[in-house]
Design a protein around this motif. Structure first.
Motif, PDB file in Angstrom:
ATOM      1  N   ASP A 118       0.812   5.795  10.500  1.00  0.00           N
ATOM      2  CA  ASP A 118       0.495   6.766   9.451  1.00  0.00           C
ATOM      3  C   ASP A 118       0.319   5.974   8.163  1.00  0.00           C
ATOM      4  O   ASP A 118       1.243   5.329   7.676  1.00  0.00           O
ATOM      5  CB  ASP A 118       1.653   7.765   9.320  1.00  0.00           C
ATOM      6  CG  ASP A 118       1.450   8.772   8.205  1.00  0.00           C
ATOM      7  OD1 ASP A 118       0.412   8.719   7.514  1.00  0.00           O
ATOM      8  OD2 ASP A 118       2.340   9.622   8.020  1.00  0.00           O
ATOM      9  N   ALA A 119      -0.865   6.011   7.594  1.00  0.00           N
ATOM     10  CA  ALA A 119      -1.181   5.209   6.406  1.00  0.00           C
ATOM     11  C   ALA A 119      -0.273   5.521   5.226  1.00  0.00           C
ATOM     12  O   ALA A 119      -0.129   4.702   4.321  1.00  0.00           O
ATOM     13  CB  ALA A 119      -2.644   5.409   6.017  1.00  0.00           C
ATOM     14  N   THR A 120       0.385   6.673   5.225  1.00  0.00           N
ATOM     15  CA  THR A 120       1.250   7.025   4.102  1.00  0.00           C
ATOM     16  C   THR A 120       2.673   6.496   4.271  1.00  0.00           C
ATOM     17  O   THR A 120       3.431   6.477   3.307  1.00  0.00           O
ATOM     18  CB  THR A 120       1.306   8.561   3.917  1.00  0.00           C
ATOM     19  OG1 THR A 120       1.870   9.151   5.091  1.00  0.00           O
ATOM     20  CG2 THR A 120      -0.088   9.123   3.658  1.00  0.00           C
ATOM     21  N   GLN A 121       3.041   6.070   5.457  1.00  0.00           N
ATOM     22  CA  GLN A 121       4.396   5.566   5.689  1.00  0.00           C
ATOM     23  C   GLN A 121       4.523   4.117   5.243  1.00  0.00           C
ATOM     24  O   GLN A 121       3.670   3.287   5.552  1.00  0.00           O
ATOM     25  CB  GLN A 121       4.762   5.632   7.175  1.00  0.00           C
ATOM     26  CG  GLN A 121       5.244   6.955   7.651  1.00  0.00           C
ATOM     27  CD  GLN A 121       5.781   6.888   9.084  1.00  0.00           C
ATOM     28  OE1 GLN A 121       5.634   5.894   9.787  1.00  0.00           O
ATOM     29  NE2 GLN A 121       6.406   7.970   9.508  1.00  0.00           N
ATOM     30  N   VAL A 122       5.620   3.834   4.536  1.00  0.00           N
ATOM     31  CA  VAL A 122       5.986   2.460   4.196  1.00  0.00           C
ATOM     32  C   VAL A 122       7.370   2.260   4.789  1.00  0.00           C
ATOM     33  O   VAL A 122       8.308   2.998   4.473  1.00  0.00           O
ATOM     34  CB  VAL A 122       6.001   2.239   2.668  1.00  0.00           C
ATOM     35  CG1 VAL A 122       6.462   0.827   2.353  1.00  0.00           C
ATOM     36  CG2 VAL A 122       4.619   2.494   2.086  1.00  0.00           C
ATOM     37  N   LEU A 123       7.497   1.279   5.657  1.00  0.00           N
ATOM     38  CA  LEU A 123       8.734   1.061   6.408  1.00  0.00           C
ATOM     39  C   LEU A 123       9.432  -0.195   5.894  1.00  0.00           C
ATOM     40  O   LEU A 123       8.829  -1.273   5.847  1.00  0.00           O
ATOM     41  CB  LEU A 123       8.417   0.940   7.897  1.00  0.00           C
ATOM     42  CG  LEU A 123       7.601   2.121   8.451  1.00  0.00           C
ATOM     43  CD1 LEU A 123       6.942   1.746   9.762  1.00  0.00           C
ATOM     44  CD2 LEU A 123       8.475   3.332   8.606  1.00  0.00           C
ATOM     45  N   ALA A 124      10.685  -0.059   5.529  1.00  0.00           N
ATOM     46  CA  ALA A 124      11.453  -1.158   4.936  1.00  0.00           C
ATOM     47  C   ALA A 124      12.076  -2.037   6.016  1.00  0.00           C
ATOM     48  O   ALA A 124      12.326  -1.578   7.136  1.00  0.00           O
ATOM     49  CB  ALA A 124      12.538  -0.583   4.036  1.00  0.00           C
ATOM     50  N   PRO A 125      12.359  -3.306   5.674  1.00  0.00           N
ATOM     51  CA  PRO A 125      13.046  -4.189   6.623  1.00  0.00           C
ATOM     52  C   PRO A 125      14.381  -3.577   7.062  1.00  0.00           C
ATOM     53  O   PRO A 125      15.098  -2.985   6.260  1.00  0.00           O
ATOM     54  CB  PRO A 125      13.270  -5.467   5.816  1.00  0.00           C
ATOM     55  CG  PRO A 125      12.159  -5.465   4.812  1.00  0.00           C
ATOM     56  CD  PRO A 125      11.982  -4.012   4.455  1.00  0.00           C
ATOM     57  N   GLY A 126      14.675  -3.696   8.342  1.00  0.00           N
ATOM     58  CA  GLY A 126      15.896  -3.148   8.909  1.00  0.00           C
ATOM     59  C   GLY A 126      15.718  -1.773   9.523  1.00  0.00           C
ATOM     60  O   GLY A 126      16.589  -1.314  10.265  1.00  0.00           O
TER      61      GLY A 126
END
Length: 156
Positions: A118-126
């Motif tokens: 999903d182009a709107t999702q930004v997923l952080a490390p962990g």
């Protein structure tokens, strides 16, 4: 002399099949070898061409349905998946921020390039993610709904 040319064509097609792995050129290779047999028996060039065309067509008509029937995915057959098929649907750990442009995840102990499905999702490390699809060497991932502290043994 015609038989030699047909044999050379058959060998070239068979070797080309090794590089394509589609099981399509090999059927024309069989046709070329049949035409070589016709040439060896003294058939004129027109008959050799007809033998090539007919044998190739019959081989395609006979073999393609069988190949298509056996080309089912592991999900369809209930067998254990392997390769890309095994990765799709698995869980992963975000190593570097994943967004629509870039990112890195760890899937079963291996580091993969990843992009957000999903182009709107930004997923952080962990964060835990689910592998939705693999395109080339890039895993398209989605935020996982599993508990964030539960890591498989291989990723601890």
């Amino acid at each position: 002399m015609d038989a030699v040319l047909w044999i050379v064509l058959g060998v070239v097609l068979a070797v080309a099949e090794i590089f394509t792995a589609t099981l399509f050129l090999i059927m024309f290779s069989v046709g070329a070898f049949a035409a070589a047999g016709a040439a060896a028996l003294g058939a004129p060039v027109a008959i050799q061409a007809v033998v090539f065309a007919v044998v190739s067509a019959l081989t395609v008509l006979a073999a393609r349905p069988v190949i298509q029937r056996h080309k089912q995915t592991a999900m369809e057959t209930g067998e254990t998946a392997f390769g890309v098929e095994a990765i799709e649907g698995s869980s992963a750990l975000v190593l570097e921020q994943v967004d629509a442009a870039a990112g890195m995840v760890k899937i079963d102990g291996e580091v993969w390039s990843a992009r957000s499905y999903d182009a709107t999702q930004v997923l952080a490390p962990g964060e835990r993610v689910q592998v939705i699809q693999v395109k080339g060497a890039v895993a398209l991932v989605w935020r996982d709904v599993a508990a964030p502290g539960e890591l498989p043994e291989a990723e601890r």
